[in-house]
Structures are given as structure tokens and as C-alpha cells.
Scaffold this motif. Structure first.
Motif, PDB file in Angstrom:
ATOM      1  N   UNK A  62      29.664  10.964  -5.074  1.00 31.10           N
ATOM      2  CA  UNK A  62      29.172   9.673  -4.609  1.00 31.10           C
ATOM      3  C   UNK A  62      28.519   9.800  -3.234  1.00 31.10           C
ATOM      4  N   UNK A  63      27.773   8.763  -2.864  1.00 28.84           N
ATOM      5  CA  UNK A  63      27.040   8.734  -1.601  1.00 28.84           C
ATOM      6  C   UNK A  63      27.818   7.923  -0.566  1.00 28.84           C
ATOM      7  N   UNK A 113      16.690   4.796  -4.211  1.00 21.50           N
ATOM      8  CA  UNK A 113      16.395   6.164  -4.682  1.00 21.50           C
ATOM      9  C   UNK A 113      17.562   6.792  -5.433  1.00 21.50           C
ATOM     10  N   UNK A 114      18.761   6.244  -5.294  1.00 19.03           N
ATOM     11  CA  UNK A 114      19.911   6.801  -6.002  1.00 19.03           C
ATOM     12  C   UNK A 114      19.798   6.496  -7.496  1.00 19.03           C
ATOM     13  N   UNK A 121      28.409   6.451  -7.516  1.00 18.76           N
ATOM     14  CA  UNK A 121      28.601   5.262  -6.707  1.00 18.76           C
ATOM     15  C   UNK A 121      28.166   5.457  -5.274  1.00 18.76           C
ATOM     16  N   UNK A 122      28.260   4.370  -4.495  1.00 15.53           N
ATOM     17  CA  UNK A 122      27.819   4.365  -3.104  1.00 15.53           C
ATOM     18  C   UNK A 122      28.867   3.661  -2.254  1.00 15.53           C
ATOM     19  N   UNK A 144      25.289   1.395 -10.932  1.00 13.95           N
ATOM     20  CA  UNK A 144      25.819   2.167  -9.815  1.00 13.95           C
ATOM     21  C   UNK A 144      26.659   1.244  -8.935  1.00 13.95           C
ATOM     22  N   UNK A 145      27.976   1.459  -8.871  1.00 15.02           N
ATOM     23  CA  UNK A 145      28.832   0.579  -8.070  1.00 15.02           C
ATOM     24  C   UNK A 145      28.672   0.829  -6.574  1.00 15.02           C
ATOM     25  N   UNK A 146      28.785  -0.232  -5.785  1.00 21.05           N
ATOM     26  CA  UNK A 146      28.694  -0.154  -4.331  1.00 21.05           C
ATOM     27  C   UNK A 146      29.971  -0.718  -3.729  1.00 21.05           C
TER      28      UNK A 146
END
Length: 336
Positions: A62-63, A113-114, A121-122, A144-146
């Protein structure tokens, strides 16, 4: 460019193809400079994970995107690496993207961009700007979960907020200053990095409400926009000190504390009650030196672990887990 990691491992960490990593490793032409930097960063992250004992293999990648001063970003980075290592044998692999002066538009562009094929996820610390909110919603629409971290972004797309109750933290800081100042009055300066961050705005509101109701002899003034950077904060505090006269107390919720202290030292304000936020390396040193009286802190590693668990839960169940605020802790020079 020899490494102890396979091309596949580096590619997974970097979020690029194995062919791209191969081109970078062999110095072939037509490799974008940004791609080179991302692959180099992936190798550093893998080395960091290996040193921390995070096992290789499948897990969660994840980011962690942080719009914050370097000193805080580094504290968060250490917290996530330690939290990930503690979850072995799961392989939890954070990728870090940190910048002190990232505009909301650049943050939004990075978020967009992800891709679902390269990240699970982020974790995000960013201002609640419309462009950022829209980018969070876009990530949610693509699966994509944040998880917002330390400061919230009230977007339907984010699955959880992890961090302290910032309004309660502001009231706590006000309570401490009211005790430090006693029955005296004077000017108390509240230092915000930026009102664009919901977390700081909530801290300020909690602080202001308490001071207005409990400390009628205190005049609260605000500086806003230093973004936790020493020079910018110094200039703002110096200008405010010139207008308001001697400062009796400081609540620094936005960082840049060396800049605050420099401005007060130059003005001759020596005996100033000072409450800050976050026990990063800088504030730890200022506490030990007696320049700050107290810091409102929270356990970054515990918060990092909670953020990771939210992403794991979403990956397994496709929905958000229950969430609650973490506990604020008061740190003084005597209990560092």
C-alpha cells in the motif's frame, strides 16, 4: 546495480513491471527519471523492511502519501515499518510518498495515478482541498480504499480516519496552558500550519472554545500558513509579535517550533508557556532542552497498525471496519 532482491520483488514494491525493473537495473535507454527514482526507492524500502524483519512473500502492499514536514514524515515512516514488522508472518509492504510542499493539485494527481493492479490501498495525510476529495472519491470508485491519517478528509470514499480526536487534543492543550498561566492574562499565540488540514482546524476550534469559556483574561491570536516549516513560521510569528507585543503562551499545533522560538528569542520573550504537538525528534530535543513545556502526542506505531488493519479488513471483507479515535498522551520533560 546488484541487489539481494529479485526483479519480481522490486517490481511488486515499485508498482511497475518486471521488464521496467530489468531496464533500470541494466541501465538501458528510454527509462524515465521518475521511474528510476521509484525503482531506487523500492529497493531502499525493501532493504528497510528486511532490516526490520518483514518477511518476503504475498501480503499487503500500500501507499503512504504524506503532505507534511520531513521530521514528521520520517517519524511516520518509522512507525509504519515497525508496525508492519510486528505483523509477521504477513508481508506488509508500505511505499512512501512524502513532500513538504506538495500542492493539492499534485496530491490529487499522485492519487489518481495509483492503480488497483499495483496497490491494495492508500494511507493519506493531506489537506481537505476539493481536488484531493475528488481524487479520493475516484480511488474509491476504482476499488482502492483510502484511510486518512492524523487529519481527516470528509469524503464518502475514505473508509476510515486513524488518529487522535483533534478537537479534544486542542481542548487538552488549552487546559494545560490555562494551568501554566494561572490567573494571569496576556497574549497566547496559536500556531496553525494550515487551516486546509481538518485536523489542525479541529484542534484550533477545540482550543479556542476552551480559552473563550475558561480564560477570559487571555487574548488568543492566530498565525496560519507556515506549513510546519521553520523559516515560514518564524516570519509569521515575528510579524505577529511585532503587532501584539509580548507573548505569554504558545499553542503550536502546526509545527515549525524552532522558527517560533527563534522569533520569541529575538523579541526578548523568555518565559513563555509552550505546548506543542507530536513527539518527533525535534520536539523531543526541545523538551529535553527545556524550550517546550509539554507535547500532546499519540502513539504513531499503534495508529500505523490500525491503519494497516483497516486496509487488511477491507481487502478481506470489501467494507470498512469499526473505527475510533486513538488516545492523546501528554509528554513533559520528565516523562519523555
Amino acid at each position: 546495480m546488484a541487489h539481494r532482491f529479485t526483479i519480481k520483488q522490486i517490481a511488486a514494491q515499485a508498482g511497475v513491471s518486471a521488464a521496467t525493473v530489468d531496464r533500470v537495473r541494466h541501465g538501458r535507454a528510454h527509462v524515465h527519471e521518475q521511474t528510476q527514482r521509484r525503482v531506487d526507492a523500492a529497493v531502499r524500502e525493501l532493504e528497510e523492511q528486511a532490516e526490520a524483519g518483514i518477511p518476503a512473500g504475498l501480503g499487503l502492499t500500500f501507499e503512504v502519501l504524506l503532505n507534511s514536514p520531513e521530521r514528521f514524515s520520517q517519524a511516520v515512516r518509522r512507525a509504519f515499518v515497525a508496525a508492519a514488522a510486528a505483523m509477521a508472518p504477513l508481508r506488509i509492504a508500505p511505499r512512501f510518498h512524502a513532500d513538504e510542499r506538495m500542492s493539492p493539485e499534485r496530491i490529487a494527481a499522485r492519487l489518481r495515478a495509483f492503480e488497483p493492479r499495483t496497490t491494495h490501498g492508500v494511507v493519506l495525510k493531506a489537506p481537505a482541498h476539493p481536488a484531493v476529495v475528488a481524487a479520493v472519491e475516484s480511488l474509491a470508485a476504482r476499488g482502492i480504499p483510502v484511510v486518512t491519517f492524523v487529519t481527516d478528509i470528509r469524503a464518502e470514499g475514505r473508509i476510515a480516519y486513524v488518529g487522535i480526536d483533534n478537537a479534544a487534543a486542542g481542548r487538552t492543550a488549552a487546559f494545560l496552558l490555562s494551568r501554566f498561566l494561572g490567573q494571569g492574562g496576556g497574549v497566547v499565540l496559536a500556531n496553525l500550519g494550515s487551516r486546509g488540514f481538518h485536523g489542525e482546524n479541529d484542534r484550533w476550534q477545540g482550543f479556542a472554545d476552551f480559552m473563550a469559556s475558561r480564560c477570559p483574561r487571555v487574548e488568543v491570536t492566530v498565525v496560519d500558513g507556515g506549513y510546519g516549516l521553520d523559516q515560514a513560521t518564524y516570519e509569521l510569528v515575528r510579524a505577529e509579535r511585532a503587532k501584539r507585543g509580548p507573548i505569554a503562551g504558545i499553542y503550536s499545533m502546526g509545527g515549525g517550533n524552532r522558527g517560533v522560538l527563534r522569533a520569541l528569542d529575538e523579541a526578548g520573550d523568555r518565559d513563555v508557556a509552550f505546548v506543542g504537538h507530536d513527539l518527533d525528534d525535534e520536539n523531543r530535543g526541545l523538551l529535553r532542552a527545556g524550550r517546550i513545556d509539554a507535547v500532546v502526542d499519540h502513539d504513531l506505531q499503534a495508529d500505523a497498525a490500525r491503519a494497516i488493519r483497516h486496509l487488511l479488513y477491507f481487502r478481506r471483507h470489501g467494507r470498512a471496519a469499526e473505527s475510533d479515535a486513538s488516545r492523546a498522551v501528554i509528554v513533559t520533560p520528565w516523562n519523555i
